[in-house]
Design a protein around this motif. Structure first.
Motif, PDB file in Angstrom:
ATOM      1  N   SER A 133      55.276   7.376  -0.459  1.00 39.29           N
ATOM      2  CA  SER A 133      54.271   6.305  -1.154  1.00 39.29           C
ATOM      3  C   SER A 133      55.111   5.140  -1.589  1.00 39.29           C
ATOM      4  O   SER A 133      54.575   4.006  -1.430  1.00 39.29           O
ATOM      5  N   ARG A 134      56.323   5.170  -2.012  1.00 41.11           N
ATOM      6  CA  ARG A 134      57.324   4.033  -2.394  1.00 41.11           C
ATOM      7  C   ARG A 134      57.578   3.280  -1.064  1.00 41.11           C
ATOM      8  O   ARG A 134      57.392   2.019  -0.892  1.00 41.11           O
ATOM      9  N   ALA A 135      57.867   4.172   0.221  1.00 45.89           N
ATOM     10  CA  ALA A 135      58.307   3.576   1.389  1.00 45.89           C
ATOM     11  C   ALA A 135      56.933   2.771   1.934  1.00 45.89           C
ATOM     12  O   ALA A 135      57.222   1.878   2.383  1.00 45.89           O
ATOM     13  N   VAL A 136      55.896   3.230   1.897  1.00 43.17           N
ATOM     14  CA  VAL A 136      54.596   2.681   2.147  1.00 43.17           C
ATOM     15  C   VAL A 136      54.145   1.369   1.608  1.00 43.17           C
ATOM     16  O   VAL A 136      54.089   0.318   2.158  1.00 43.17           O
ATOM     17  N   ALA A 137      54.656   1.523   0.102  1.00 46.64           N
ATOM     18  CA  ALA A 137      54.397   0.342  -0.809  1.00 46.64           C
ATOM     19  C   ALA A 137      55.405  -0.888  -0.289  1.00 46.64           C
ATOM     20  O   ALA A 137      55.037  -1.890  -0.239  1.00 46.64           O
ATOM     21  N   ALA A 138      56.688  -0.588  -0.043  1.00 46.99           N
ATOM     22  CA  ALA A 138      57.688  -1.455   0.223  1.00 46.99           C
ATOM     23  C   ALA A 138      57.273  -2.064   1.760  1.00 46.99           C
ATOM     24  O   ALA A 138      57.221  -3.212   1.731  1.00 46.99           O
ATOM     25  N   VAL A 139      56.748  -1.431   2.531  1.00 47.07           N
ATOM     26  CA  VAL A 139      56.414  -1.626   3.810  1.00 47.07           C
ATOM     27  C   VAL A 139      55.274  -2.699   3.724  1.00 47.07           C
ATOM     28  O   VAL A 139      55.389  -3.781   4.413  1.00 47.07           O
ATOM     29  N   LYS A 140      54.469  -2.380   2.926  1.00 48.81           N
ATOM     30  CA  LYS A 140      53.178  -3.370   2.674  1.00 48.81           C
ATOM     31  C   LYS A 140      53.442  -4.744   1.968  1.00 48.81           C
ATOM     32  O   LYS A 140      52.999  -5.861   2.031  1.00 48.81           O
ATOM     33  N   ARG A 141      54.758  -4.809   1.301  1.00 49.84           N
ATOM     34  CA  ARG A 141      55.419  -5.795   0.621  1.00 49.84           C
ATOM     35  C   ARG A 141      56.036  -6.606   1.460  1.00 49.84           C
ATOM     36  O   ARG A 141      56.413  -7.801   1.133  1.00 49.84           O
ATOM     37  N   VAL A 142      56.410  -6.192   2.563  1.00 51.83           N
ATOM     38  CA  VAL A 142      57.219  -7.120   3.640  1.00 51.83           C
ATOM     39  C   VAL A 142      56.732  -8.425   3.910  1.00 51.83           C
ATOM     40  O   VAL A 142      57.312  -9.541   3.980  1.00 51.83           O
ATOM     41  N   PRO A 143      55.296  -8.352   4.255  1.00 54.21           N
ATOM     42  CA  PRO A 143      54.815 -10.059   4.645  1.00 54.21           C
ATOM     43  C   PRO A 143      54.833 -10.856   3.489  1.00 54.21           C
ATOM     44  O   PRO A 143      55.154 -12.024   4.076  1.00 54.21           O
ATOM     45  N   ALA A 144      54.660 -10.454   2.347  1.00 49.37           N
ATOM     46  CA  ALA A 144      54.974 -11.124   1.085  1.00 49.37           C
ATOM     47  C   ALA A 144      56.300 -11.893   0.822  1.00 49.37           C
ATOM     48  O   ALA A 144      56.689 -12.873   0.696  1.00 49.37           O
ATOM     49  N   MET A 145      57.500 -10.879   1.353  1.00 46.71           N
ATOM     50  CA  MET A 145      58.795 -11.269   1.126  1.00 46.71           C
ATOM     51  C   MET A 145      59.078 -12.143   2.342  1.00 46.71           C
ATOM     52  O   MET A 145      59.862 -12.800   2.051  1.00 46.71           O
ATOM     53  N   LEU A 146      58.648 -11.998   3.487  1.00 46.23           N
ATOM     54  CA  LEU A 146      58.907 -12.884   4.591  1.00 46.23           C
ATOM     55  C   LEU A 146      58.493 -14.260   4.529  1.00 46.23           C
ATOM     56  O   LEU A 146      58.904 -15.131   4.932  1.00 46.23           O
ATOM     57  N   ASN A 147      57.532 -14.515   3.547  1.00 44.51           N
ATOM     58  CA  ASN A 147      57.035 -15.694   3.231  1.00 44.51           C
ATOM     59  C   ASN A 147      57.601 -16.490   2.248  1.00 44.51           C
ATOM     60  O   ASN A 147      57.522 -17.867   1.933  1.00 44.51           O
ATOM     61  N   ASN A 148      58.546 -15.683   1.513  1.00 45.36           N
ATOM     62  CA  ASN A 148      59.366 -16.366   0.505  1.00 45.36           C
ATOM     63  C   ASN A 148      60.416 -17.309   0.800  1.00 45.36           C
ATOM     64  O   ASN A 148      61.105 -17.034   1.818  1.00 45.36           O
ATOM     65  N   GLN A 149      60.635 -18.429   0.173  1.00 43.98           N
ATOM     66  CA  GLN A 149      61.644 -19.484   0.630  1.00 43.98           C
ATOM     67  C   GLN A 149      62.846 -18.901   0.526  1.00 43.98           C
ATOM     68  O   GLN A 149      63.765 -19.165   1.225  1.00 43.98           O
ATOM     69  N   THR A 150      63.104 -18.204  -0.461  1.00 39.52           N
ATOM     70  CA  THR A 150      64.632 -17.666  -0.531  1.00 39.52           C
ATOM     71  C   THR A 150      64.944 -16.578   0.444  1.00 39.52           C
ATOM     72  O   THR A 150      66.166 -16.664   0.941  1.00 39.52           O
ATOM     73  N   ALA A 151      63.829 -15.964   0.966  1.00 41.93           N
ATOM     74  CA  ALA A 151      64.441 -14.817   1.919  1.00 41.93           C
ATOM     75  C   ALA A 151      64.583 -15.506   3.230  1.00 41.93           C
ATOM     76  O   ALA A 151      65.468 -15.372   3.899  1.00 41.93           O
ATOM     77  N   LYS A 152      63.721 -16.650   3.608  1.00 40.68           N
ATOM     78  CA  LYS A 152      64.014 -17.272   4.672  1.00 40.68           C
ATOM     79  C   LYS A 152      65.327 -18.105   4.625  1.00 40.68           C
ATOM     80  O   LYS A 152      65.966 -18.075   5.787  1.00 40.68           O
ATOM     81  N   ALA A 153      65.682 -18.608   3.437  1.00 40.41           N
ATOM     82  CA  ALA A 153      67.176 -19.436   3.434  1.00 40.41           C
ATOM     83  C   ALA A 153      68.151 -18.252   3.527  1.00 40.41           C
ATOM     84  O   ALA A 153      69.201 -18.627   4.268  1.00 40.41           O
ATOM     85  N   LEU A 154      68.033 -17.010   3.080  1.00 39.84           N
ATOM     86  CA  LEU A 154      69.116 -15.920   3.265  1.00 39.84           C
ATOM     87  C   LEU A 154      68.984 -15.533   4.611  1.00 39.84           C
ATOM     88  O   LEU A 154      70.316 -15.743   5.105  1.00 39.84           O
TER      89      LEU A 154
END
Length: 130
Positions: free
Chosen positions: A20-41
């Motif tokens: 369930s934690r892995a599924v929740a982490a996968v669901k959070r990936v699109p939100a993390m990809l839109n993050n400016q810091t993640a894009k810069a890193l």
């Protein structure tokens, strides 16, 4: 009190297991990809690091200029004709600068140019293996 029980049950999905934690982490990936810091890193750290690691593992080159080391020494060495022509050109350019400015201090550039030329030619000769 009813509001408290509703608020307490909103965040729980029934189990806190690994899946369930892995599924929740996968669901959070699109939100993390839109993050400016993640894009810069990704752009400035991950991609250059990946390209560096790939290039280190793939690129194996031999020295293609090894045969020309003696030619470079003959062309740019201490007693080369190229150095002689450079020094003659420097003196001519200093005289032309003097004629333009009529300032005798320009003649001080002759030893400066000669010293700089000797240093540069010594560095070139040392890099070429001579």
């Amino acid at each position: 009190m009813a509001e408290m029980s509703v608020l307490n049950t909103v965040g729980t999905s029934g189990s806190n297991g690994l899946f369930s934690r892995a599924v929740a982490a996968v669901k959070r990936v699109p939100a993390m990809l839109n993050n400016q810091t993640a894009k810069a890193l990704f752009k400035y750290v991950a991609m250059p690091l990946a390209l560096f690691l790939i290039a280190r593992g793939v690129a194996h080159a031999e020295d293609l200029t090894a045969a020309g080391k003696q030619d470079a020494e003959d062309t740019f060495g201490q007693d080369s004709t190229m150095m002689y022509y450079f020094m003659i050109a420097e003196v001519v350019l200093v005289f032309l600068a003097y004629f333009k400015t009529h300032n005798p201090a320009t003649f001080l550039l002759i030893p400066v140019f000669i010293v700089v030329t000797k240093i540069i030619f010594t560095i070139i000769a040392a890099r070429s293996g001579g």
